[in-house]
Design an enzyme around this catalytic site. Structure first.
Site, PDB file in Angstrom:
ATOM      1  N   LYS A   1     -34.049  79.716  71.277  1.00 22.36           N
ATOM      2  CA  LYS A   1     -33.390  78.424  71.573  1.00 22.36           C
ATOM      3  C   LYS A   1     -33.862  77.898  72.936  1.00 22.36           C
ATOM      4  CE  LYS A   1     -29.066  78.403  73.305  1.00 22.36           C
ATOM      5  NZ  LYS A   1     -28.879  77.619  74.562  1.00 22.36           N
ATOM      6  N   ASN A   2     -33.851  78.763  73.943  1.00 20.80           N
ATOM      7  CA  ASN A   2     -34.134  78.302  75.298  1.00 20.80           C
ATOM      8  C   ASN A   2     -35.615  78.108  75.584  1.00 20.80           C
ATOM      9  OD1 ASN A   2     -31.438  78.199  75.667  1.00 20.80           O
ATOM     10  ND2 ASN A   2     -31.285  80.038  76.930  1.00 20.80           N
TER      11      ASN A   2
ATOM     12  N   ARG B   1     -25.893  70.456  77.964  1.00 22.19           N
ATOM     13  CA  ARG B   1     -26.433  70.214  79.294  1.00 22.19           C
ATOM     14  C   ARG B   1     -27.950  70.363  79.312  1.00 22.19           C
ATOM     15  NH1 ARG B   1     -24.891  71.743  83.352  1.00 22.19           N
ATOM     16  NH2 ARG B   1     -26.820  72.528  84.234  1.00 22.19           N
TER      17      ARG B   1
ATOM     18  N   CYS C   1     -19.765  73.047  83.054  1.00 20.76           N
ATOM     19  CA  CYS C   1     -19.428  73.523  81.717  1.00 20.76           C
ATOM     20  C   CYS C   1     -18.524  74.731  81.936  1.00 20.76           C
ATOM     21  CB  CYS C   1     -20.673  73.880  80.916  1.00 20.76           C
ATOM     22  SG  CYS C   1     -21.399  75.408  81.438  1.00 20.76           S
TER      23      CYS C   1
ATOM     24  N   ARG D   1     -22.858  74.339  87.671  1.00 19.23           N
ATOM     25  CA  ARG D   1     -24.230  74.146  87.174  1.00 19.23           C
ATOM     26  C   ARG D   1     -24.835  72.816  87.645  1.00 19.23           C
ATOM     27  NH1 ARG D   1     -24.470  76.203  81.079  1.00 19.23           N
ATOM     28  NH2 ARG D   1     -26.691  76.416  81.566  1.00 19.23           N
ATOM     29  N   PRO D   2     -24.921  72.606  88.951  1.00 17.62           N
ATOM     30  CA  PRO D   2     -25.526  71.380  89.477  1.00 17.62           C
ATOM     31  C   PRO D   2     -27.013  71.336  89.157  1.00 17.62           C
ATOM     32  CG  PRO D   2     -25.197  72.951  91.230  1.00 17.62           C
ATOM     33  CD  PRO D   2     -24.544  73.544  90.013  1.00 17.62           C
TER      34      PRO D   2
ATOM     35  N   ASP E   1     -29.175  70.029  91.632  1.00 12.60           N
ATOM     36  CA  ASP E   1     -29.731  69.612  92.922  1.00 12.60           C
ATOM     37  C   ASP E   1     -31.184  70.045  93.103  1.00 12.60           C
ATOM     38  OD1 ASP E   1     -28.086  72.142  93.069  1.00 12.60           O
ATOM     39  OD2 ASP E   1     -29.258  72.333  94.901  1.00 12.60           O
ATOM     40  N   GLN E   2     -31.531  71.224  92.589  1.00 17.18           N
ATOM     41  CA  GLN E   2     -32.914  71.696  92.766  1.00 17.18           C
ATOM     42  C   GLN E   2     -33.892  70.863  91.944  1.00 17.18           C
ATOM     43  OE1 GLN E   2     -33.699  74.457  94.958  1.00 17.18           O
ATOM     44  NE2 GLN E   2     -31.677  73.693  95.521  1.00 17.18           N
TER      45      GLN E   2
ATOM     46  N   ASP F   1     -27.286  86.156  80.143  1.00 19.33           N
ATOM     47  CA  ASP F   1     -26.924  85.800  78.770  1.00 19.33           C
ATOM     48  C   ASP F   1     -26.620  87.029  77.918  1.00 19.33           C
ATOM     49  OD1 ASP F   1     -29.177  82.942  78.478  1.00 19.33           O
ATOM     50  OD2 ASP F   1     -27.268  83.228  79.491  1.00 19.33           O
TER      51      ASP F   1
ATOM     52  N   ILE G   1     -25.175  85.298  88.534  1.00 22.26           N
ATOM     53  CA  ILE G   1     -25.822  84.011  88.251  1.00 22.26           C
ATOM     54  C   ILE G   1     -24.816  82.877  88.144  1.00 22.26           C
ATOM     55  CG2 ILE G   1     -27.343  82.763  86.662  1.00 22.26           C
ATOM     56  CD1 ILE G   1     -28.713  85.124  88.071  1.00 22.26           C
TER      57      ILE G   1
ATOM     58  N   ARG H   1     -24.190  77.037  68.181  1.00 23.91           N
ATOM     59  CA  ARG H   1     -25.114  76.398  69.110  1.00 23.91           C
ATOM     60  C   ARG H   1     -26.320  77.303  69.368  1.00 23.91           C
ATOM     61  NH1 ARG H   1     -22.818  74.575  74.529  1.00 23.91           N
ATOM     62  NH2 ARG H   1     -25.025  74.151  74.629  1.00 23.91           N
TER      63      ARG H   1
HETATM   64  C1  EPZ Z   1     -30.717  78.437  81.672  1.00 26.30           C
HETATM   65  O1  EPZ Z   1     -29.690  77.601  82.159  1.00 26.30           O
HETATM   66  C2  EPZ Z   1     -30.318  78.791  80.249  1.00 26.30           C
HETATM   67  N1  EPZ Z   1     -30.250  77.579  79.440  1.00 26.30           N
HETATM   68  C3  EPZ Z   1     -28.969  79.519  80.263  1.00 26.30           C
HETATM   69  O2  EPZ Z   1     -28.684  79.926  78.934  1.00 26.30           O
HETATM   70  C4  EPZ Z   1     -29.095  80.765  81.137  1.00 26.30           C
HETATM   71  O3  EPZ Z   1     -27.834  81.392  81.210  1.00 26.30           O
HETATM   72  C5  EPZ Z   1     -29.566  80.373  82.537  1.00 26.30           C
HETATM   73  O4  EPZ Z   1     -30.810  79.644  82.443  1.00 26.30           O
HETATM   74  C6  EPZ Z   1     -29.802  81.579  83.427  1.00 26.30           C
HETATM   75  O5  EPZ Z   1     -30.745  82.429  82.838  1.00 26.30           O
HETATM   76  C7  EPZ Z   1     -31.394  77.028  78.964  1.00 26.30           C
HETATM   77  O6  EPZ Z   1     -32.491  77.517  79.218  1.00 26.30           O
HETATM   78  C8  EPZ Z   1     -31.252  75.817  78.116  1.00 26.30           C
HETATM   79  P1  EPZ Z   1     -30.166  77.989  86.085  1.00 26.30           P
HETATM   80  P2  EPZ Z   1     -29.909  76.817  83.563  1.00 26.30           P
HETATM   81  O7  EPZ Z   1     -30.586  76.614  86.485  1.00 26.30           O
HETATM   82  O8  EPZ Z   1     -31.325  76.439  83.722  1.00 26.30           O
HETATM   83  C9  EPZ Z   1     -27.466  77.335  89.902  1.00 26.30           C
HETATM   84  C10 EPZ Z   1     -27.420  80.133  76.993  1.00 26.30           C
HETATM   85  O9  EPZ Z   1     -26.482  80.888  76.799  1.00 26.30           O
HETATM   86  N2  EPZ Z   1     -28.253  76.107  90.090  1.00 26.30           N
HETATM   87  O10 EPZ Z   1     -31.167  79.098  86.150  1.00 26.30           O
HETATM   88  O11 EPZ Z   1     -28.873  75.763  83.634  1.00 26.30           O
HETATM   89  C11 EPZ Z   1     -26.530  77.203  88.712  1.00 26.30           C
HETATM   90  O12 EPZ Z   1     -25.315  76.622  89.105  1.00 26.30           O
HETATM   91  C12 EPZ Z   1     -27.520  79.373  78.293  1.00 26.30           C
HETATM   92  O13 EPZ Z   1     -28.392  79.953  76.214  1.00 26.30           O
HETATM   93  C13 EPZ Z   1     -28.029  75.323  91.217  1.00 26.30           C
HETATM   94  O14 EPZ Z   1     -27.180  75.642  92.042  1.00 26.30           O
HETATM   95  O15 EPZ Z   1     -29.587  77.966  84.619  1.00 26.30           O
HETATM   96  C14 EPZ Z   1     -26.343  78.616  88.245  1.00 26.30           C
HETATM   97  O16 EPZ Z   1     -25.285  79.221  88.981  1.00 26.30           O
HETATM   98  C15 EPZ Z   1     -26.242  79.517  79.098  1.00 26.30           C
HETATM   99  N3  EPZ Z   1     -28.738  74.182  91.380  1.00 26.30           N
HETATM  100  C16 EPZ Z   1     -27.663  79.294  88.601  1.00 26.30           C
HETATM  101  O17 EPZ Z   1     -28.332  78.425  89.537  1.00 26.30           O
HETATM  102  C17 EPZ Z   1     -29.700  73.773  90.465  1.00 26.30           C
HETATM  103  O18 EPZ Z   1     -30.338  72.728  90.678  1.00 26.30           O
HETATM  104  C18 EPZ Z   1     -28.560  79.518  87.395  1.00 26.30           C
HETATM  105  O19 EPZ Z   1     -28.835  78.285  86.906  1.00 26.30           O
HETATM  106  C19 EPZ Z   1     -29.912  74.586  89.328  1.00 26.30           C
HETATM  107  C20 EPZ Z   1     -29.188  75.751  89.165  1.00 26.30           C
END
Ligand code: EPZ
Length: 419
Positions: A22-23, A92, A116, A121-122, A124-125, A306, A328, A398
């Site tokens: 999926k991802n 998202r 969510c 899950r901002p 900002d990056q 995950d 995370i 999902r």
């Molecule tokens: C991806 O989400 C996956 N989703 C998530 O899978 C997975 O849990 C996550 O990566 C971590 O491995 C998809 O790939 C579609 P992150 P993502 O940006 O990209 C913080 C599932 O079950 N952060 O790596 O949203 C954020 O708040 C889903 O399939 C910032 O602060 O995760 C979080 O605490 C759930 N600022 C941490 O980093 C930003 O700009 C990890 O977020 C981006 C992220």
């Protein structure tokens, strides 16, 4: 709303096919925005999230059709590079259209994904990286508006504060059509990021280092449509591995990439589970007592967040204590109160949940609001005495293709109840 009714039913035995990731599929579908013409994506999982992404791409003017696990998309110039709240709020990962839209059209208006269940899950990056490449970002009325005054992004060196997965994917997709070189430092190393880099290169991009923490992208003038098969889903695989071990069964998972499962395999083996490569698959077997084992979730190649909920269920009937630390997301223990209602003994202290193993769980009606937490409750139902009803199954749909149809042939007593 559908629910799943599960009777605790002994060890799982047999073999189960693993679907496409999926991802990996979600950012790959968004890459169709980068090139006009006929794209074909194979081994795409037939999931709710994939259909949602298809609807989003259609609202922007692309044609999207899915037949079993093959998706055909005809890319064409979008009318408006706009992703409405109505669709983004459902998923998202819709934010993954941002990079391709800004790369191709020099502007985009995308609803902020909002938080969510598992955390704020901002993004900002994502936005910091686009600004470094010459975009102007403005947040208003729940939308992020991105404009590139010069019309085309320019390569930049971007150091991410955190190896964000979709942030890395968005910025990689933005950089492939930028003018000049972009370097992403502290990039996410997940296999799905590496897969997106492979896909973009097949379209004519010049991406090096995807899958490592430094990715270098030389911008090109245009990309071509592509025919591509998606990698297997390591989290779906991990979920069935946890189910096989928790039921003390013996299951062969077909069509997995073992290298993507190393961290999970190491922890399963530490707990006393047999994990063996078998050709293109992996065999997972357990019997008798398992050992309580500590786990801390980390960015890849560390133990995946995950898989945290699914491993926790496995520890619920292991012998002894396990400390499970989630680094995370700030709120990813929603399965804990539901498991405790089933007789588990789990105590949360900040980011660490401590599990005391018990001999058995008791069936109950349970519910979760996180895709992976819901899957962990299904595993709990498989090993509990009596009947478990897992409510709000749409969360599971999902991320898991036909979960009841994959578990039943392994001996599970599980039926979908449509409300
Ligand atoms: C991806 O989400 C996956 N989703 C998530 O899978 C997975 O849990 C996550 O990566 C971590 O491995 C998809 O790939 C579609 P992150 P993502 O940006 O990209 C913080 C599932 O079950 N952060 O790596 O949203 C954020 O708040 C889903 O399939 C910032 O602060 O995760 C979080 O605490 C759930 N600022 C941490 O980093 C930003 O700009 C990890 O977020 C981006 C992220």
């Amino acid at each position: 709303m559908d629910s799943l009714r599960i009777q605790g039913s002994g060890p799982l035995r047999g073999s189960v096919p693993i679907s496409g990731a999926k991802n990996a599929a979600l950012p790959i579908l968004c890459a169709a925005l980068l090139a006009d013409g006929e794209h074909c994506f194979r081994n795409v999982p037939a999931l709710r999230d994939v259909r949602t992404m298809g609807r989003l791409l259609e609202t922007m003017g692309l044609s999207f059709s899915m037949e079993k696990n093959t998706v055909d998309i005809v890319g064409r110039p979008v009318g408006e590079p706009y992703a409405p709240y109505e669709l983004v709020k459902q998923m998202r990962a819709s934010v993954l259209v941002l990079g391709p839209l800004v790369a191709r059209y020099g502007r985009a208006k995308v609803s902020l994904p909002g938080g969510c269940a598992i955390g704020a899950r901002p993004i900002d990056q994502h936005l910091k990286g686009l600004e470094a490449m010459g975009a102007r970002v403005e947040l208003s009325a729940g939308y992020v508006n991105v404009e590139v005054p010069k019309g085309r992004l320019e390569g930049a060196e971007i150091v991410l504060d955190f190896p964000t997965v979709t942030g890395t994917e968005n910025l990689m997709s933005a950089a492939v059509l930028a003018k000049g070189r972009t370097t992403l430092v502290n990039a996410a190393r997940e296999p799905e990021v590496e897969e997106l880099g492979r896909l973009l290169n097949k379209m004519g991009a010049r991406v090096e280092g995807a899958g490592t923490d430094v990715i270098v992208i030389e911008g090109v003038e245009a990309l071509e449509p592509v025919d591509h098969a998606v990698i297997p889903d390591r989290i779906e695989a991990g979920t069935y591995m946890a189910a096989a071990a928790a039921t003390r069964g013996d299951v062969l998972l077909e069509g997995v990439t073992f290298d993507h499962l190393e961290a999970l395999a190491a922890k399963l083996r530490a707990a006393g589970v047999v994990v063996e490569r078998e050709g293109e698959g992996v065999r997972v077997a357990a019997s008798g007592e398992l050992r309580g084992t500590n786990v801390t979730t980390l960015p890849h190649p560390g133990f995946p967040t995950d898989m945290q909920a699914q491993f926790m269920v496995l520890m619920c009937t292991a012998t002894g204590r396990s400390a499970i630390t989630e680094t995370i997301f700030e709120n990813r223990f929603m399965h804990v109160p539901e498991l405790n209602r089933m007789g588990a003994i789990i105590d949360i202290n900040g980011r660490t949940a401590t599990v005391e193993g018990v001999p058995k769980l008791q069936g109950a009606s349970v519910m979760a609001t996180d895709l992976r937490a819901s899957a962990s409750l299904v595993i709990a139902g498989l090993i509990a005495e009596g009947t478990t009803n897992v409510l709000r199954v749409y969360h599971i749909d999902r991320g898991y293709e036909r979960i009841e149809d994959k578990l039943s042939p392994l001996g599970a007593n599980i039926v979908r109840v449509s409300e």
